[in-house]
Motif scaffolding. Structure first.
Motif, PDB file in Angstrom:
ATOM      1  N   SER A 128      30.086   3.719 -30.868  1.00 59.43           N
ATOM      2  CA  SER A 128      28.880   4.473 -31.183  1.00 59.43           C
ATOM      3  C   SER A 128      27.771   4.194 -30.169  1.00 59.43           C
ATOM      4  O   SER A 128      26.909   5.038 -29.949  1.00 59.43           O
ATOM      5  CB  SER A 128      28.419   4.221 -32.621  1.00 59.43           C
ATOM      6  N   LEU A 129      27.808   3.005 -29.546  1.00 59.22           N
ATOM      7  CA  LEU A 129      26.842   2.733 -28.457  1.00 59.22           C
ATOM      8  C   LEU A 129      27.224   3.532 -27.214  1.00 59.22           C
ATOM      9  O   LEU A 129      26.379   4.149 -26.568  1.00 59.22           O
ATOM     10  CB  LEU A 129      26.817   1.238 -28.132  1.00 59.22           C
TER      11      LEU A 129
ATOM     12  N   ARG B  32      27.210 -12.229 -33.749  1.00 57.99           N
ATOM     13  CA  ARG B  32      25.834 -11.751 -33.641  1.00 57.99           C
ATOM     14  C   ARG B  32      24.958 -12.807 -34.290  1.00 57.99           C
ATOM     15  O   ARG B  32      25.275 -13.286 -35.384  1.00 57.99           O
ATOM     16  CB  ARG B  32      25.639 -10.443 -34.429  1.00 57.99           C
TER      17      ARG B  32
ATOM     18  N   LYS C 105      21.384  -0.289 -36.341  1.00 58.28           N
ATOM     19  CA  LYS C 105      22.029   1.010 -36.201  1.00 58.28           C
ATOM     20  C   LYS C 105      23.454   0.969 -36.773  1.00 58.28           C
ATOM     21  O   LYS C 105      23.872   1.876 -37.487  1.00 58.28           O
ATOM     22  CB  LYS C 105      22.072   1.395 -34.724  1.00 58.28           C
ATOM     23  N   ARG C 106      24.170  -0.111 -36.459  1.00 54.15           N
ATOM     24  CA  ARG C 106      25.538  -0.198 -36.951  1.00 54.15           C
ATOM     25  C   ARG C 106      25.549  -0.210 -38.477  1.00 54.15           C
ATOM     26  O   ARG C 106      26.318   0.490 -39.123  1.00 54.15           O
ATOM     27  CB  ARG C 106      26.221  -1.464 -36.421  1.00 54.15           C
TER      28      ARG C 106
ATOM     29  N   LEU D 119      24.800   3.219 -39.828  1.00 54.38           N
ATOM     30  CA  LEU D 119      25.956   4.114 -39.706  1.00 54.38           C
ATOM     31  C   LEU D 119      27.053   3.737 -40.699  1.00 54.38           C
ATOM     32  O   LEU D 119      27.701   4.601 -41.277  1.00 54.38           O
ATOM     33  CB  LEU D 119      26.505   4.096 -38.272  1.00 54.38           C
TER      34      LEU D 119
ATOM     35  N   ASN E 284      16.841   7.593 -22.135  1.00 60.80           N
ATOM     36  CA  ASN E 284      16.597   7.058 -20.782  1.00 60.80           C
ATOM     37  C   ASN E 284      17.170   7.947 -19.682  1.00 60.80           C
ATOM     38  O   ASN E 284      18.285   8.440 -19.801  1.00 60.80           O
ATOM     39  CB  ASN E 284      17.217   5.661 -20.663  1.00 60.80           C
TER      40      ASN E 284
ATOM     41  N   GLU F 107      31.081  -0.226 -33.391  1.00 59.90           N
ATOM     42  CA  GLU F 107      29.794  -0.458 -32.727  1.00 59.90           C
ATOM     43  C   GLU F 107      29.879  -0.079 -31.255  1.00 59.90           C
ATOM     44  O   GLU F 107      29.004   0.617 -30.728  1.00 59.90           O
ATOM     45  CB  GLU F 107      29.402  -1.931 -32.876  1.00 59.90           C
TER      46      GLU F 107
ATOM     47  N   THR G 284      23.885  -3.875 -22.777  1.00 64.51           N
ATOM     48  CA  THR G 284      23.769  -3.652 -24.213  1.00 64.51           C
ATOM     49  C   THR G 284      24.635  -2.468 -24.648  1.00 64.51           C
ATOM     50  O   THR G 284      25.369  -2.532 -25.630  1.00 64.51           O
ATOM     51  CB  THR G 284      22.304  -3.331 -24.574  1.00 64.51           C
ATOM     52  N   TRP G 285      24.529  -1.375 -23.905  1.00 63.59           N
ATOM     53  CA  TRP G 285      25.169  -0.127 -24.343  1.00 63.59           C
ATOM     54  C   TRP G 285      26.681  -0.112 -24.133  1.00 63.59           C
ATOM     55  O   TRP G 285      27.365   0.686 -24.736  1.00 63.59           O
ATOM     56  CB  TRP G 285      24.514   1.066 -23.620  1.00 63.59           C
TER      57      TRP G 285
ATOM     58  N   HIS H 265      17.606 -11.341 -30.525  1.00 66.56           N
ATOM     59  CA  HIS H 265      18.988 -11.157 -30.975  1.00 66.56           C
ATOM     60  C   HIS H 265      19.976 -11.490 -29.868  1.00 66.56           C
ATOM     61  O   HIS H 265      19.712 -11.215 -28.700  1.00 66.56           O
ATOM     62  CB  HIS H 265      19.220  -9.705 -31.387  1.00 66.56           C
TER      63      HIS H 265
ATOM     64  N   TYR I 142      25.037 -10.600 -24.478  1.00 65.31           N
ATOM     65  CA  TYR I 142      23.686 -11.001 -24.070  1.00 65.31           C
ATOM     66  C   TYR I 142      23.174 -12.069 -25.007  1.00 65.31           C
ATOM     67  O   TYR I 142      23.526 -12.116 -26.186  1.00 65.31           O
ATOM     68  CB  TYR I 142      22.732  -9.815 -23.978  1.00 65.31           C
TER      69      TYR I 142
ATOM     70  N   HIS J 214      24.273 -11.284 -28.726  1.00 62.00           N
ATOM     71  CA  HIS J 214      25.613 -10.744 -28.990  1.00 62.00           C
ATOM     72  C   HIS J 214      26.570 -11.471 -28.081  1.00 62.00           C
ATOM     73  O   HIS J 214      26.354 -11.534 -26.873  1.00 62.00           O
ATOM     74  CB  HIS J 214      25.698  -9.258 -28.592  1.00 62.00           C
TER      75      HIS J 214
ATOM     76  N   ARG K 197      26.281   7.095 -26.863  1.00 65.34           N
ATOM     77  CA  ARG K 197      24.893   7.408 -26.508  1.00 65.34           C
ATOM     78  C   ARG K 197      24.695   7.526 -25.001  1.00 65.34           C
ATOM     79  O   ARG K 197      23.591   7.826 -24.546  1.00 65.34           O
ATOM     80  CB  ARG K 197      23.949   6.324 -27.073  1.00 65.34           C
TER      81      ARG K 197
ATOM     82  N   GLU L 297      20.993   7.266 -21.028  1.00 70.44           N
ATOM     83  CA  GLU L 297      21.232   6.973 -22.442  1.00 70.44           C
ATOM     84  C   GLU L 297      20.336   7.931 -23.194  1.00 70.44           C
ATOM     85  O   GLU L 297      19.461   8.567 -22.585  1.00 70.44           O
ATOM     86  CB  GLU L 297      20.862   5.506 -22.731  1.00 70.44           C
TER      87      GLU L 297
ATOM     88  N   ASN M 275      19.974  -3.051 -19.881  1.00 71.56           N
ATOM     89  CA  ASN M 275      20.206  -2.129 -20.997  1.00 71.56           C
ATOM     90  C   ASN M 275      21.630  -1.613 -21.004  1.00 71.56           C
ATOM     91  O   ASN M 275      22.234  -1.433 -22.067  1.00 71.56           O
ATOM     92  CB  ASN M 275      19.218  -0.964 -20.933  1.00 71.56           C
TER      93      ASN M 275
ATOM     94  N   TYR N 239      18.245  -1.184 -28.700  1.00 69.82           N
ATOM     95  CA  TYR N 239      18.301  -2.417 -27.901  1.00 69.82           C
ATOM     96  C   TYR N 239      18.384  -3.598 -28.850  1.00 69.82           C
ATOM     97  O   TYR N 239      17.829  -3.550 -29.949  1.00 69.82           O
ATOM     98  CB  TYR N 239      17.027  -2.581 -27.064  1.00 69.82           C
ATOM     99  N   GLY N 240      19.015  -4.682 -28.425  1.00 69.79           N
ATOM    100  CA  GLY N 240      18.987  -5.946 -29.169  1.00 69.79           C
ATOM    101  C   GLY N 240      19.238  -5.767 -30.654  1.00 69.79           C
ATOM    102  O   GLY N 240      20.289  -5.302 -31.069  1.00 69.79           O
ATOM    103  N   GLY N 241      18.218  -6.105 -31.452  1.00 68.79           N
ATOM    104  CA  GLY N 241      18.352  -6.045 -32.908  1.00 68.79           C
ATOM    105  C   GLY N 241      18.600  -4.640 -33.419  1.00 68.79           C
ATOM    106  O   GLY N 241      19.179  -4.452 -34.495  1.00 68.79           O
TER     107      GLY N 241
END
Lengths: 372, 604
Positions: free
Chosen positions: A314-315, A276, B568-569, B572, A241, A311, A255-256, A269, A261, A271, A318, A238, A252, B561-563
């Protein structure tokens, strides 16, 4: 050895646990963490266990494929306390369990308890190597402690571990950064995170513009990091990373790829699908609400399909998976920033450095079209 | 008897018509106030300062934009005090006001002496054969030097120093003597009551309830309420709905005879149909010849006006339409700029006029405006022998078709304390001025006459003149034809694409400085893109200045990560919204604010 990039498993559930305690606050840090609340630790751990149990009872918490304990400094908690929290999390067989640790906390005794509790992976906050760079980041450990911690990690026989580095501190030169990478690689970490120092609003660093990093300098250091790590056999996982084959961080990656999670603890947080939500930020309030059996959610949001698609894209952009080529068709302005192959559009090194800009050019496919 | 509105026309021998010629701050409004008080025209309890200046802007700036007139009774006489606009931009309106008078009070601050524009207006009054009553004001101030000022007036205007009156409009000292002098020295109007009606309009203002209200001076014959009137220059026929005099409040009358001054309401909807200088006659029995001196004043200075918020274009159009009802001298037509969107190309009598219009638009109509750099109208001779008048640099034809470019010139008069002569001459020379005349009005004061390009005067010349002379120099000018000059169009290119809002026509000697300044400024304002963006200034195809906005190397969130994912969204999403508001110059995306800031820096 796993496939690369890691295949998407939309069913995999991640669980995140937040530990908001630190010995000292680093002056670039904007996370929900506190240096003066150690007296709350025991109550906090109790509240975590209660929040987890309540979620389990309500059928909201399924067995996790990956657990991540972050902070803050999770290693501030007594190893047994941490183990008691992990015990409250249902896990699938072979689940990954990561814990963030400060180097000075990583002792054979602590690692033994962690292993017993199912920890498979430790993330070590080294951040820098040279004393003057550590000092300019406001870090108070010495690199010798990182060396000792790495030794302990290897001895303990953990499946994997990560070393965190930060580049772009005011006192750091290009040469310091190359040496830091070399010194880090001597410790043979299976996974490396290298973050560009970021000025977060409200931090002491934000208040001191003379120490703000220059984008061009950071871009140069990033390229150096990618070159050195790639040459040493690491693969880009990433933006920030890199992993040796098989040593990716599953949590991770969930997440990406836009997976589900659930977060537990103050400021965590969650998701799930298009939903969210996030918990109250202050630990006292979190403890009080849990104690009263009240909801700890501070806010929530439901994304539209288009927002969710954007979202996810765009994740994914990365990561080396990139996005479907249809979502980012070739264009003159993306030349050199994106490579197109096998129906995918993937960022080049130059493109990774401009990922936000490239993201803005992502086109959301029509409904039904793949976004992953 | 205080009634100022007798039933019929007043006998001409009992009438005195005069204006006050004065520089800003020399006390004209104060003197007017005193005259109103002294003659009982205004109840002292209702008196407020600058009674005759009706616009807020006029009171604030201490200047008179619209001419006013008032009728007062003094002893057995009817006095018409005709207030004139106080700025060089409104020179034509001044000339029309003077044409309505037989005399003028020259009012000079006894500590400052006569100023360029006052002098110019005074010369103009003398050309109209007006009797001049010279007065020194503010004699109560410690800095007053009436001896020197009286000597100067004698030297410059040939008025014997013994005839120069001395007053303090503030305290009222000498004001009665001044009115006596007005009655004694200024001749009564001469007019033929039996001849066909001829009345001069010397000002028109738009009233939202009554329509156009014009100030008129009857020259021959009698104007009667209800009569059908022919406006000889504009060609319109209207009924005199109401005639009246201002005392200063409006009082309707049945008729106005030769020499009388008053107001006329004739159901006219815009001031363009009743301009200053218009001759009004009877539609039944029209005069054969209009009064002399009518001119249609042409705009001298131009700029583009754009709403800061493009959605408010209709409001700007509406505001311009409404302002135009009250100001026939400014022009506007729609134009569009790639950088600034849709707006209007506006023409003004001069810089102050431009500022006033803009300020009124912003203030009275609550608009935020962007103005492009002021320009003048060039006369462009093409190789085929035809000529074009170009007030927008973007309209300039290709260099290959141009034979020569001529620019508008001014005859400028500057009065300055002698000690600043050198620095004033240096300024004028740098602005391509040609010295025509230099004369000492007194050992302390010098009059300089220059022939100078208008374009050099519209860009901060007046401010420079003031700052170089500690505020003591004064300036007057009038148009003086066209003259060929080595003029070029400088274009500013962003990534090789010309940006219209920054095109300008300048003298060859100043092209590089302009190009460098704009390129450097835009380099600072344009955000870094994914590639290097050259910013160039060019004349024709030749590059005269270049800057580069270096490509952006990094724009990525380190942690996600997480929050961070939600943060980020949202970031953007905001950036995507922002991208929609960007102006595209070729491949380059520029926030409109960047253009606006670059233009605004030229104003400051």
């Amino acid at each position: 050895m796993s496939e690369w990039p890691l295949p998407v498993d939309p069913e995999a559930l991640g669980v995140y646990v937040h530990v908001p305690f630190c010995r000292r606050r680093c002056d670039y840090c904007a996370f929900a963490t506190y240096v003066d609340r150690d007296h709350l630790m025991a109550d906090y751990v109790g509240a975590l266990r209660r929040e987890l149990a309540a979620a389990l009872d309500a059928g909201r918490l399924q067995p996790a494929r990956a657990v991540y304990v972050g902070g803050g400094t999770p290693s501030r908690l007594a190893a047994e306390e941490l183990a008691s929290v992990l015990a409250a999390i249902p896990r699938q067989p072979g689940a990954e369990v990561s814990v963030e640790c400060n180097p000075e906390d990583v002792t054979p005794a602590r690692l033994a308890v962690y292993r017993q509790a199912g920890v498979t992976r430790v993330s070590l906050g080294a951040q820098a190597v040279a004393p003057h760079v550590l000092a300019s980041l406001g870090r108070h450990h010495r690199f010798e402690e990182v060396v000792a911690a790495a030794e302990a990690l290897r001895e303990a026989g953990l499946a994997s571990w990560n070393l965190d580095l930060i580049f772009g501190a005011a006192a750091e030169t290009d040469r310091d950064w190359v040496r830091a990478l070399e010194a880090a690689l001597e410790l043979e970490p299976p996974h490396v995170s290298a973050y560009a120092l970021t000025v977060e609003p409200g931090t002491p660093l934000a208040a001191d513009p003379t120490r703000h990093p220059d984008d061009d300098v950071q871009a140069r250091r990033y390229r150096v990091a990618d070159a050195i790590l790639s040459a040493a056999g690491y693969r880009w996982e990433e933006i920030s990373n890199w992993a040796m084959p098989g040593h990716h961080c599953l949590y991770n990656n969930i997440t990406w790829w836009g997976g589900d999670y659930l977060g537990f603890g103050a400021a965590a947080h969650s998701h799930r699908g298009r939903a969210r939500w996030w918990n109250v930020r202050r630990p006292e309030r979190y403890i009080a609400l849990v104690g009263a059996g009240a909801p700890v959610v501070a806010g929530s949001e439901t994304l539209t399909e288009a927002q969710r698609a954007f979202e996810t894209l765009s994740l994914s952009l990365r990561t080396p998976r990139g996005v479907p080529a249809a979502a980012l068709p070739p264009s003159e302005e993306l030349a050199g920033l994106v490579e197109w192959a096998d129906g995918r559009a993937v960022l080049t090194v130059a493109g990774r450095l401009l990922a936000s800009d490239v993201s803005l050019r992502v086109q959301i496919p029509g409904s039904g079209a793949p976004v992953r | 008897m205080t009634s100022a509105a007798p039933p019929g026309p007043v006998a001409t021998e009992r009438i005195r018509n005069f204006s006050i010629i004065s520089h800003v701050d020399h006390g004209k409004s104060t003197l007017s106030d005193r005259i109103l008080e002294l003659t009982g025209a205004v109840d002292p309890r209702l008196m407020r300062e600058q009674f005759l200046d009706s616009m807020d802007l006029e009171r604030e700036r201490g200047i008179t934009i619209k001419a006013q007139n008032v009728r007062v009774r003094y002893r057995d006489y009817v006095l018409h005090l005709i207030d004139t606009p106080g700025h060089v931009d409104f020179g034509y309106e001044v000339s029309r006001s003077l044409a309505a008078c037989e005399g003028a009070v020259l009012l000079v601050d006894a500590s400052q002496g006569i100023q360029a524009q006052t002098l110019a207006n005074c010369y103009q009054a003398m050309e109209h054969n007006l009797e001049i009553v010279a007065v020194l004001n503010k004699i109560d101030l410690p800095a007053a030097d009436p001896e020197r000022c009286a000597a100067e007036i004698e030297q410059v205007l040939g008025i014997p120093r013994e005839e120069v009156l001395r007053i303090s409009a503030k305290t009222g000292e000498g004001v009665e003597a001044l009115l006596d002098a007005v009655v004694a020295r200024i001749p009564p109007p001469v007019g033929d009551p039996e001849a066909a009606l001829r009345a001069l309009i010397f000002d028109s203002a738009y009233d939202q309830y009554r329509g156009v209200v014009s100030s008129v001076r009857v020259v021959d014959g009698t104007i009667r309420a209800g009569e059908r009137l022919l406006f000889m220059q504009a060609g319109g026929v209207y009924e005199a709905e109401e005639l009246g005099v201002r005392t200063p409040e409006a009082r309707p009358v049945e008729a106005l005879g030769p020499g009388e001054v008053g107001y006329l309401i004739a159901g006219i909807k815009d001031v363009g149909s009743a301009r200053s200088g218009e001759t009004v006659t009877s539609a039944q029995r029209p005069a054969t010849e209009a009064l002399p001196g009518y001119r249609d004043p042409k705009p001298m200075v131009f700029c583009g006006l754009y709403p800061m918020d493009g959605d408010r274009l209709p409001e700007l159009r509406d505001a311009l339409d409404r302002l135009k009802l009250n100001d026939a001298s400014f022009t506007y037509e729609p134009e569009s700029s790639h950088a600034l969107g849709f707006g209007f190309r506006c023409g003004f009598l001069g810089l102050l006029h431009m500022e006033i219009v803009r300020e009124r638009l912003e203030r009275e109509f609550d608009l935020s405006l962007v103005a492009t750099a002021p320009s003048v109208a060039y006369r462009v001779w093409l190789t085929d022998g035809t000529a074009l008048d170009i007030d927008n640099p973007t309209d300039l034809p290709d260099q290959s078709r141009i034979e020569r470019i001529e620019e508008p010139m001014l005859a400028a008069t500057i009065l300055t304390p002698a000690e600043h002569t050198g620095t004033v001459m240096e300024l004028c020379q740098r602005r391509r001025g040609e010295l025509q005349k230099m004369e000492y009005l007194s050992p302390e004061r010098v009059e300089l006459a220059y022939r100078i390009p208008l374009a050099e005067v519209v860009v901060d010349f007046f401010d420079q003149l003031k700052s170089r002379t500690k505020g003591y120099a004064s300036l007057d000018y009038e148009p003086a034809g066209y003259e060929a000059a080595n003029l070029v169009r400088v274009e500013i290119l962003i990534n090789h694409v010309p940006v219209d809002a920054f095109s300008t026509i300048v003298h060859r000697s100043q092209a590089e400085a302009y190009g460098r300044r704009m390129a450097e400024r835009l380099r600072q304002m344009i955000p870094r893109q994914l590639f290097d963006v050259p910013i160039q200034a060019a004349i024709g195809g030749r590059i005269i200045a270049r800057e580069t906005v270096k490509a952006k190397r990094k724009d990525v969130l380190a942690k996600c990560y997480g929050g961070d994912v939600t943060r980020k969204r949202k970031l953007l999403e905001r950036q995507k919204e922002g991208k929609k508001r960007m102006k595209s110059i070729g491949r380059v995306e520029v926030p409109q604010e960047a253009f606006i800031s670059a233009l605004r820096m030229d104003e400051g």
